[in-house]
Write a protein that holds these residues in place. Structure first.
Motif, PDB file in Angstrom:
ATOM      1  N   THR A  25      -4.408  89.778 -19.680  1.00 27.08           N
ATOM      2  CA  THR A  25      -3.512  90.325 -20.484  1.00 27.08           C
ATOM      3  C   THR A  25      -2.889  91.391 -19.697  1.00 27.08           C
ATOM      4  N   HIS A  26      -3.573  92.110 -18.473  1.00 28.39           N
ATOM      5  CA  HIS A  26      -2.705  92.966 -17.594  1.00 28.39           C
ATOM      6  C   HIS A  26      -1.585  92.349 -16.718  1.00 28.39           C
ATOM      7  N   GLN A  27      -1.808  91.008 -16.224  1.00 30.38           N
ATOM      8  CA  GLN A  27      -1.017  90.440 -15.579  1.00 30.38           C
ATOM      9  C   GLN A  27       0.267  89.717 -16.271  1.00 30.38           C
ATOM     10  N   LEU A  28      -0.047  89.594 -17.590  1.00 29.08           N
ATOM     11  CA  LEU A  28       0.901  89.076 -18.221  1.00 29.08           C
ATOM     12  C   LEU A  28       1.873  90.316 -18.625  1.00 29.08           C
ATOM     13  N   TYR A  29       1.556  91.350 -19.058  1.00 28.77           N
ATOM     14  CA  TYR A  29       2.111  92.634 -19.371  1.00 28.77           C
ATOM     15  C   TYR A  29       2.907  93.312 -17.884  1.00 28.77           C
ATOM     16  N   GLY A  30       2.430  92.738 -16.911  1.00 29.38           N
ATOM     17  CA  GLY A  30       2.974  93.061 -15.629  1.00 29.38           C
ATOM     18  C   GLY A  30       4.217  92.581 -15.285  1.00 29.38           C
ATOM     19  N   ILE A  31       4.586  91.234 -15.829  1.00 30.42           N
ATOM     20  CA  ILE A  31       5.605  90.254 -15.401  1.00 30.42           C
ATOM     21  C   ILE A  31       6.515  90.287 -16.735  1.00 30.42           C
ATOM     22  N   PHE A  32       6.073  90.760 -17.753  1.00 28.84           N
ATOM     23  CA  PHE A  32       7.000  90.680 -18.964  1.00 28.84           C
ATOM     24  C   PHE A  32       7.544  92.139 -19.350  1.00 28.84           C
ATOM     25  N   HIS A  33       7.051  92.980 -19.158  1.00 29.89           N
ATOM     26  CA  HIS A  33       7.445  94.483 -19.561  1.00 29.89           C
ATOM     27  C   HIS A  33       8.637  94.821 -19.298  1.00 29.89           C
ATOM     28  N   GLU A  34       8.866  94.360 -17.897  1.00 34.38           N
ATOM     29  CA  GLU A  34      10.275  94.750 -17.522  1.00 34.38           C
ATOM     30  C   GLU A  34      11.514  94.103 -18.350  1.00 34.38           C
ATOM     31  N   TYR A  35      11.324  93.231 -19.388  1.00 33.88           N
ATOM     32  CA  TYR A  35      12.332  92.363 -20.227  1.00 33.88           C
ATOM     33  C   TYR A  35      12.510  93.506 -21.405  1.00 33.88           C
ATOM     34  N   GLY A  36      11.634  94.182 -21.976  1.00 34.66           N
ATOM     35  CA  GLY A  36      11.635  94.959 -23.010  1.00 34.66           C
ATOM     36  C   GLY A  36      10.184  95.404 -23.508  1.00 34.66           C
ATOM     37  N   LYS A  37      10.265  96.228 -24.645  1.00 32.81           N
ATOM     38  CA  LYS A  37       8.976  96.946 -25.058  1.00 32.81           C
ATOM     39  C   LYS A  37       8.039  95.866 -25.601  1.00 32.81           C
ATOM     40  N   ILE A  38       6.867  95.751 -25.090  1.00 25.68           N
ATOM     41  CA  ILE A  38       5.783  94.792 -25.456  1.00 25.68           C
ATOM     42  C   ILE A  38       4.894  95.467 -26.617  1.00 25.68           C
ATOM     43  N   VAL A  39       4.937  94.681 -27.793  1.00 25.50           N
ATOM     44  CA  VAL A  39       4.149  95.269 -28.884  1.00 25.50           C
ATOM     45  C   VAL A  39       2.942  94.817 -28.770  1.00 25.50           C
ATOM     46  N   ASN A  40       2.593  93.517 -28.420  1.00 23.19           N
ATOM     47  CA  ASN A  40       1.242  92.974 -28.405  1.00 23.19           C
ATOM     48  C   ASN A  40       1.373  91.735 -27.747  1.00 23.19           C
ATOM     49  N   GLN A  52      -3.504  79.696 -23.224  1.00 23.63           N
ATOM     50  CA  GLN A  52      -2.280  79.915 -24.296  1.00 23.63           C
ATOM     51  C   GLN A  52      -2.344  81.479 -24.555  1.00 23.63           C
ATOM     52  N   ALA A  53      -0.905  81.886 -24.662  1.00 22.91           N
ATOM     53  CA  ALA A  53      -0.995  83.344 -25.260  1.00 22.91           C
ATOM     54  C   ALA A  53       0.347  83.545 -26.000  1.00 22.91           C
ATOM     55  N   GLN A  71      11.058  81.242 -17.777  1.00 23.33           N
ATOM     56  CA  GLN A  71      10.646  79.838 -17.765  1.00 23.33           C
ATOM     57  C   GLN A  71      10.368  78.963 -16.692  1.00 23.33           C
ATOM     58  N   ASN A  72       9.117  78.438 -16.668  1.00 20.44           N
ATOM     59  CA  ASN A  72       8.608  77.797 -15.522  1.00 20.44           C
ATOM     60  C   ASN A  72       8.361  78.515 -14.241  1.00 20.44           C
ATOM     61  N   THR A  73       8.317  79.745 -14.183  1.00 18.37           N
ATOM     62  CA  THR A  73       7.830  80.554 -13.076  1.00 18.37           C
ATOM     63  C   THR A  73       6.467  80.344 -12.957  1.00 18.37           C
ATOM     64  N   ILE A  74       6.059  80.211 -11.617  1.00 14.52           N
ATOM     65  CA  ILE A  74       4.870  79.869 -11.202  1.00 14.52           C
ATOM     66  C   ILE A  74       3.952  81.140 -11.475  1.00 14.52           C
ATOM     67  N   PHE A  75       2.739  81.059 -12.228  1.00 14.55           N
ATOM     68  CA  PHE A  75       2.011  82.246 -12.598  1.00 14.55           C
ATOM     69  C   PHE A  75       0.699  81.900 -12.350  1.00 14.55           C
ATOM     70  N   ASN A  76      -0.023  82.496 -11.467  1.00 18.04           N
ATOM     71  CA  ASN A  76      -1.668  82.144 -11.246  1.00 18.04           C
ATOM     72  C   ASN A  76      -1.667  80.417 -10.769  1.00 18.04           C
ATOM     73  N   GLN A  77      -0.811  80.163 -10.126  1.00 15.51           N
ATOM     74  CA  GLN A  77      -0.671  78.679  -9.837  1.00 15.51           C
ATOM     75  C   GLN A  77      -0.322  77.540 -10.667  1.00 15.51           C
ATOM     76  N   ASN A  78       0.210  77.991 -11.833  1.00 13.01           N
ATOM     77  CA  ASN A  78       0.595  77.318 -12.979  1.00 13.01           C
ATOM     78  C   ASN A  78       2.028  77.574 -13.276  1.00 13.01           C
ATOM     79  N   PRO A  79       3.046  76.588 -13.641  1.00 12.56           N
ATOM     80  CA  PRO A  79       4.401  77.022 -14.264  1.00 12.56           C
ATOM     81  C   PRO A  79       4.092  77.653 -15.699  1.00 12.56           C
TER      82      PRO A  79
END
Length: 162
Positions: A25-40, A52-53, A71-79
């Motif tokens: 959750t923290h890692q996903l927040y870290g890479i996605f928060h720069e594109y907008g306000k994350i609600v959940n 899945q998330a 899209q297709n960014t390598i994240f924890n060794q997986n695209p």
């Protein structure tokens, strides 16, 4: 494949299932928060939902931008495989004031399902009772028992002549 309309909720699969839920959750927040306000951010660890998330943004534009850029960014060794979620998240529906309606609709669906199930059970019971009535319907065959050992066809004919 079915085209899914843009929504503020993104569906992400291809995550590394070995990473703990809180850390993911923290890692996903870290890479996605720069594109907008994350609600959940919703991550479930069931068999069907592992790796899945769902990430809900406050608006659809932020979600679309994040999807396009990551899209297709390598994240924890997986695209990352990202698409719009089929339905908006409950959190988004609650914020828009339609969460109660969603719950009521779900309840109504369950009531209709239960009603249909009871109707099918009733029909099945009626069919089984009809079968038992059919078994009791008179036929031209008569079963005789406890006849004397010396009874023969002539003896039986005499009994039933009248």
């Amino acid at each position: 494949m079915e085209e899914i309309s843009p929504k503020p909720t993104l569906y992400i699969n291809g995550l590394n299932g070995k990473i703990k839920k809180n850390e993911m959750t923290h890692q996903l927040y870290g890479i996605f928060h720069e594109y907008g306000k994350i609600v959940n951010i919703s991550i479930k660890r069931t068999k069907q939902m592992r790796e899945q998330a769902f990430i809900s943004f406050s608006d659809t534009n932020s979600a679309a931008t994040a999807m396009k850029k990551l899209q297709n960014t390598i994240f924890n060794q997986n695209p990352l495989k990202i698409s719009f979620a089929k339905t908006p998240s409950y959190e988004i529906m609650r914020r828009n004031g339609s969460g109660f309606q969603f719950k009521r609709t779900r309840r109504k669906i369950n009531q209709e399902r239960n009603k249909r199930r009871k109707q099918l059970e009733k029909e099945e019971n009626e069919k089984s009772s009809q079968k038992s009535v059919e078994r009791e319907t008179p036929t031209s065959i008569l079963f005789l028992e406890n006849l004397p050992e010396d009874a023969n066809i002539e003896f039986i004919n005499i009994l039933f002549e009248k």
